[in-house]
Design a protein around this motif. Structure first.
Motif, PDB file in Angstrom:
ATOM      1  N   ILE A   1       0.835  -1.201   0.000  1.00 39.01           N
ATOM      2  CA  ILE A   1       0.000   0.000   0.000  1.00 39.01           C
ATOM      3  C   ILE A   1       0.872   1.255   0.000  1.00 39.01           C
ATOM      4  CG2 ILE A   1      -1.606   1.364   1.425  1.00 39.01           C
ATOM      5  CD1 ILE A   1      -2.891  -1.389   2.205  1.00 39.01           C
ATOM      6  N   ALA A   2       2.034   1.184   0.635  1.00 39.41           N
ATOM      7  CA  ALA A   2       2.949   2.322   0.640  1.00 39.41           C
ATOM      8  C   ALA A   2       3.786   2.392  -0.638  1.00 39.41           C
ATOM      9  CB  ALA A   2       3.866   2.263   1.858  1.00 39.41           C
ATOM     10  N   MET A   3       4.157   1.233  -1.207  1.00 37.15           N
ATOM     11  CA  MET A   3       5.058   1.223  -2.368  1.00 37.15           C
ATOM     12  C   MET A   3       4.342   1.453  -3.694  1.00 37.15           C
ATOM     13  SD  MET A   3       8.183   1.043  -3.414  1.00 37.15           S
ATOM     14  CE  MET A   3       9.116   0.367  -2.050  1.00 37.15           C
TER      15      MET A   3
ATOM     16  N   ALA B   1      14.477  -0.654  -0.038  1.00 41.02           N
ATOM     17  CA  ALA B   1      13.881   0.156  -1.100  1.00 41.02           C
ATOM     18  C   ALA B   1      13.247   1.420  -0.523  1.00 41.02           C
ATOM     19  CB  ALA B   1      12.839  -0.659  -1.866  1.00 41.02           C
ATOM     20  N   PHE B   2      12.498   1.286   0.563  1.00 41.15           N
ATOM     21  CA  PHE B   2      11.890   2.461   1.191  1.00 41.15           C
ATOM     22  C   PHE B   2      12.961   3.433   1.678  1.00 41.15           C
ATOM     23  CE2 PHE B   2       8.106  -0.389   2.053  1.00 41.15           C
ATOM     24  CZ  PHE B   2       7.223   0.305   1.239  1.00 41.15           C
ATOM     25  N   THR B   3      14.033   2.898   2.251  1.00 45.55           N
ATOM     26  CA  THR B   3      15.110   3.753   2.752  1.00 45.55           C
ATOM     27  C   THR B   3      15.797   4.489   1.613  1.00 45.55           C
ATOM     28  OG1 THR B   3      15.461   2.269   4.637  1.00 45.55           O
ATOM     29  CG2 THR B   3      17.249   3.795   4.098  1.00 45.55           C
TER      30      THR B   3
ATOM     31  N   GLY C   1      13.559   7.143   0.380  1.00 45.57           N
ATOM     32  CA  GLY C   1      13.526   8.195   1.396  1.00 45.57           C
ATOM     33  C   GLY C   1      14.778   9.063   1.373  1.00 45.57           C
ATOM     34  N   LEU C   2      15.949   8.440   1.258  1.00 46.60           N
ATOM     35  CA  LEU C   2      17.199   9.205   1.217  1.00 46.60           C
ATOM     36  C   LEU C   2      17.279  10.074  -0.033  1.00 46.60           C
ATOM     37  CD1 LEU C   2      19.754   6.529   2.500  1.00 46.60           C
ATOM     38  CD2 LEU C   2      18.909   8.550   3.727  1.00 46.60           C
TER      39      LEU C   2
ATOM     40  N   ALA D   1       6.664  11.308  -1.703  1.00 52.70           N
ATOM     41  CA  ALA D   1       7.407  10.052  -1.719  1.00 52.70           C
ATOM     42  C   ALA D   1       8.075   9.822  -0.368  1.00 52.70           C
ATOM     43  CB  ALA D   1       8.446  10.062  -2.838  1.00 52.70           C
ATOM     44  N   LEU D   2       8.595  10.874   0.231  1.00 53.84           N
ATOM     45  CA  LEU D   2       9.226  10.742   1.544  1.00 53.84           C
ATOM     46  C   LEU D   2       8.220  10.266   2.591  1.00 53.84           C
ATOM     47  CD1 LEU D   2      11.656  11.036   3.415  1.00 53.84           C
ATOM     48  CD2 LEU D   2      11.063  13.471   3.664  1.00 53.84           C
ATOM     49  N   ALA D   3       7.016  10.819   2.551  1.00 48.07           N
ATOM     50  CA  ALA D   3       5.983  10.394   3.505  1.00 48.07           C
ATOM     51  C   ALA D   3       5.623   8.928   3.316  1.00 48.07           C
ATOM     52  CB  ALA D   3       4.740  11.269   3.354  1.00 48.07           C
ATOM     53  N   LEU D   4       5.400   8.518   2.078  1.00 49.19           N
ATOM     54  CA  LEU D   4       5.061   7.113   1.814  1.00 49.19           C
ATOM     55  C   LEU D   4       6.220   6.192   2.165  1.00 49.19           C
ATOM     56  CD1 LEU D   4       3.149   7.530  -1.557  1.00 49.19           C
ATOM     57  CD2 LEU D   4       2.183   6.690   0.594  1.00 49.19           C
ATOM     58  N   ALA D   5       7.438   6.623   1.853  1.00 52.07           N
ATOM     59  CA  ALA D   5       8.607   5.799   2.175  1.00 52.07           C
ATOM     60  C   ALA D   5       8.766   5.651   3.688  1.00 52.07           C
ATOM     61  CB  ALA D   5       9.867   6.396   1.554  1.00 52.07           C
ATOM     62  N   GLY D   6       8.499   6.705   4.423  1.00 53.54           N
ATOM     63  CA  GLY D   6       8.586   6.625   5.894  1.00 53.54           C
ATOM     64  C   GLY D   6       7.574   5.662   6.470  1.00 53.54           C
TER      65      GLY D   6
END
Length: 177
Positions: free
Chosen positions: A73-75, A150-152, A155-156, A97-102
């Motif tokens: 749901i986040a990716m 992948a999320f990190t 996020g970075l 994208a940062l919010a979803l990745a977090g």
């Protein structure tokens, strides 16, 4: 290709992405190139993660657990909004994208904890356990760990673009114009 081979390929790409992003950001001479390439790289990571999750569930037949669904749901939205943002040259989307990745990273971190300590979890079901380790790339990286990477990475990359925008004084438009 076997699931182990695909997992190893994804893990290798993610590790290379981390190494490249950190090296490029650390060197002032290449930092601006990384920031310019950050949205397409983030889009590629999101698309690859989405394709990987669909490969494991639809082609191989791994049944996604409840926590895997939450990570999806986040990716999955990022696999749509990031390529669109690249096409439209909209760098402000990196904030979303940062919010979803977090959110995805938090869920992935919990999922990793469930795999390490299954007796401490109450989020698993008997027929679809969140503690199952379908693959372990290089004997280490499970699917939730690769999702966390992948999320990190997304996020970075998002943070790098956002910091660059704020340094240049580019603020997003407000709701009132």
């Amino acid at each position: 290709m076997s699931p182990e081979t695909v997992a190893a390929l994804f893990a290798t790409c993610l590790l290379a992405g981390f190494a490249g992003a950190i090296a490029a950001y650390a060197a002032p001479a290449t930092r601006s190139r990384l920031i310019a390439a950050a949205p397409p790289i983030a889009a590629a990571v999101a698309i690859a993660a989405t394709a990987g999750s669909l490969y494991f569930s639809e082609h191989v037949g791994f049944v996604p657990c409840k926590l895997c669904w939450y990570q999806r749901i986040a990716m999955y939205p990022m696999a749509i909004i990031l390529p669109l943002a690249v096409l439209l040259r909209d760098r402000l989307v990196m904030r979303y994208a940062l919010a979803l990745a977090g959110i995805g990273l938090a869920i992935s971190a919990y999922h990793i904890q469930v795999q390490w300590f299954p007796e401490r979890s109450n989020s698993c079901s008997f027929d679809d356990p969140c503690s199952a380790k379908w693959v372990e790339a290089f004997g280490v990286f499970t699917i939730p760990q690769m999702a966390a990477m992948a999320f990190t990475l997304i996020g970075l990359l998002s943070v790098a673009v956002i910091v660059d925008q704020s340094r240049r004084g580019k603020q997003p438009p407000t709701a009132l114009g």
